[in-house]
Design a protein around this motif. Structure first.
Motif, mmCIF file in Angstrom:
data_model
loop_
_atom_site.group_PDB
_atom_site.id
_atom_site.type_symbol
_atom_site.label_atom_id
_atom_site.label_comp_id
_atom_site.label_asym_id
_atom_site.label_seq_id
_atom_site.Cartn_x
_atom_site.Cartn_y
_atom_site.Cartn_z
ATOM 1 N N LEU A 285 3.624 -24.115 19.666
ATOM 2 C CA LEU A 285 2.850 -23.444 18.622
ATOM 3 C C LEU A 285 1.480 -24.090 18.466
ATOM 4 O O LEU A 285 0.462 -23.387 18.320
ATOM 5 C CB LEU A 285 3.624 -23.477 17.305
ATOM 6 N N ARG A 286 1.441 -25.419 18.506
ATOM 7 C CA ARG A 286 0.148 -26.100 18.362
ATOM 8 C C ARG A 286 -0.775 -25.778 19.532
ATOM 9 O O ARG A 286 -1.976 -25.516 19.333
ATOM 10 C CB ARG A 286 0.371 -27.614 18.257
ATOM 11 N N THR A 288 -0.714 -23.142 21.413
ATOM 12 C CA THR A 288 -1.133 -21.745 21.278
ATOM 13 C C THR A 288 -2.307 -21.630 20.316
ATOM 14 O O THR A 288 -3.282 -20.912 20.574
ATOM 15 C CB THR A 288 0.048 -20.885 20.793
#
Length: 311
Positions: A285-286, A288
């Motif tokens: 997620l980071r 992305t």
């Protein structure tokens, strides 16, 4: 007039440094979908830098463009960009970048037309190899089975898309192995990898001297296969899909010594048999989010002077 220069410097740095950083890293093989996202963000950032620099340079060089670009913006916003202080290079830069944009459109159109021509030839070959019987009508089936001595499973992006399987593949692949290869091709179709390949090929053909576009094309060809491998292995298991790849390609000299056009297959099989640890969901997620910042930075550079003038 520092904003167009800053945008061009940022675009040049991204185009030169991103391929080195990405190709020297080993994490794209572990996270091919994330790597494809990062590559797309980098390419979008480079193109956005060029488009914004072209717009501001044209606004500095020509009053008509300035009126269209800024419209009813307050005078203080226009003055913040110091468009009146442009040099003779502003018009030349705008024309050069506009020419690059037009050439990009031409290259993309040419690539799409070439892809359509290749699909038409392949469909004609399918009709030749699987002719209709007397009284039979073409029904647009999504599955086409062909007589063939070489095992092949492929997806033909058309309307409607068709999955092509040879009789040799049906004889050699049994049960879940065949299902895994079909899932691999379906993964390509669901993710529309064909569109990504068209864009990458068009940019590389139009600007062969730009490192980021050439690397983007090469890496996309590799990463879409790894992404589809992962999609199939999640459904049917890594061992099942690895064995299916071996059965499909063992007669093509892929696993022997010497160069091969399908040299990636051995790497794909090794990757399936000895999987590396994936990133945690939080790290994915980071990364992305960090990649999404790449095309956002040119926008920030462009709009900060105007926003600052309003505060």
């Amino acid at each position: 007039m520092m904003v167009p220069l800053a945008l061009m410097i940022l675009g040049v740095l991204a185009a030169a440094m991103a391929p080195r950083l990405m190709t020297r890293s080993d994490w794209p093989d572990r996270e091919p979908v994330l790597a494809l996202w990062v590559w797309q963000c980098v390419v979008a950032g480079v193109l956005l830098c060029c488009a914004l620099a072209m717009s501001l340079s044209a606004a500095a060089a020509w009053e008509a463009v300035r009126g269209q670009l800024f419209g009813p913006a307050p005078r203080v916003v226009v003055e913040a960009y110091e468009l009146q202080a442009h040099g003779p290079w502003a018009g030349a830069l705008a024309v050069l970048l506009a020419g690059g944009g037009a050439w990009t459109a031409v290259a993309l159109t040419r690539e799409v037309r070439g892809a359509r021509a290749r699909r038409r030839r392949r469909r004609a070959d399918l009709l030749r190899r699987s002719p209709l019987l007397p009284g039979e009508e073409r029904s647009g089936d999504r599955l086409v089975i062909l007589e063939g001595d070489r095992p092949e499973v492929s997806w033909l992006p058309s309307s409607p898309p068709q999955l092509v399987i040879t009789t040799s593949a049906l004889r050699r692949l049994k049960g879940r192995q065949l299902d895994a290869l079909i899932a691999h091709e379906q993964g390509h179709a669901r993710a529309r990898h064909d569109l990504l390949l068209y864009c990458a090929a068009a940019l590389a053909a139009g600007f062969p001297q730009v490192p980021v576009f050439a690397a983007f094309r090469d890496q996309v060809h590799r990463l879409v296969e790894l992404a589809a491998d992962d999609a199939a292995s999640r459904r049917f298991g890594r061992m099942t899909f690895a064995l299916a790849l071996v059965e499909l390609n063992e007669d093509r000299g892929v696993f022997g010594p010497g160069p091969s056009q399908l040299a990636q297959v051995q790497h794909r099989v090794d990757r399936l048999l000895a999987p590396a640890h994936r990133f945690t969901p939080g790290r994915r997620l980071r990364m992305t989010a960090y990649a999404a910042l790449v095309p956002a930075i040119p926008l920030l550079i462009t709009f900060v002077p105007g926003l600052s003038a309003l505060t």
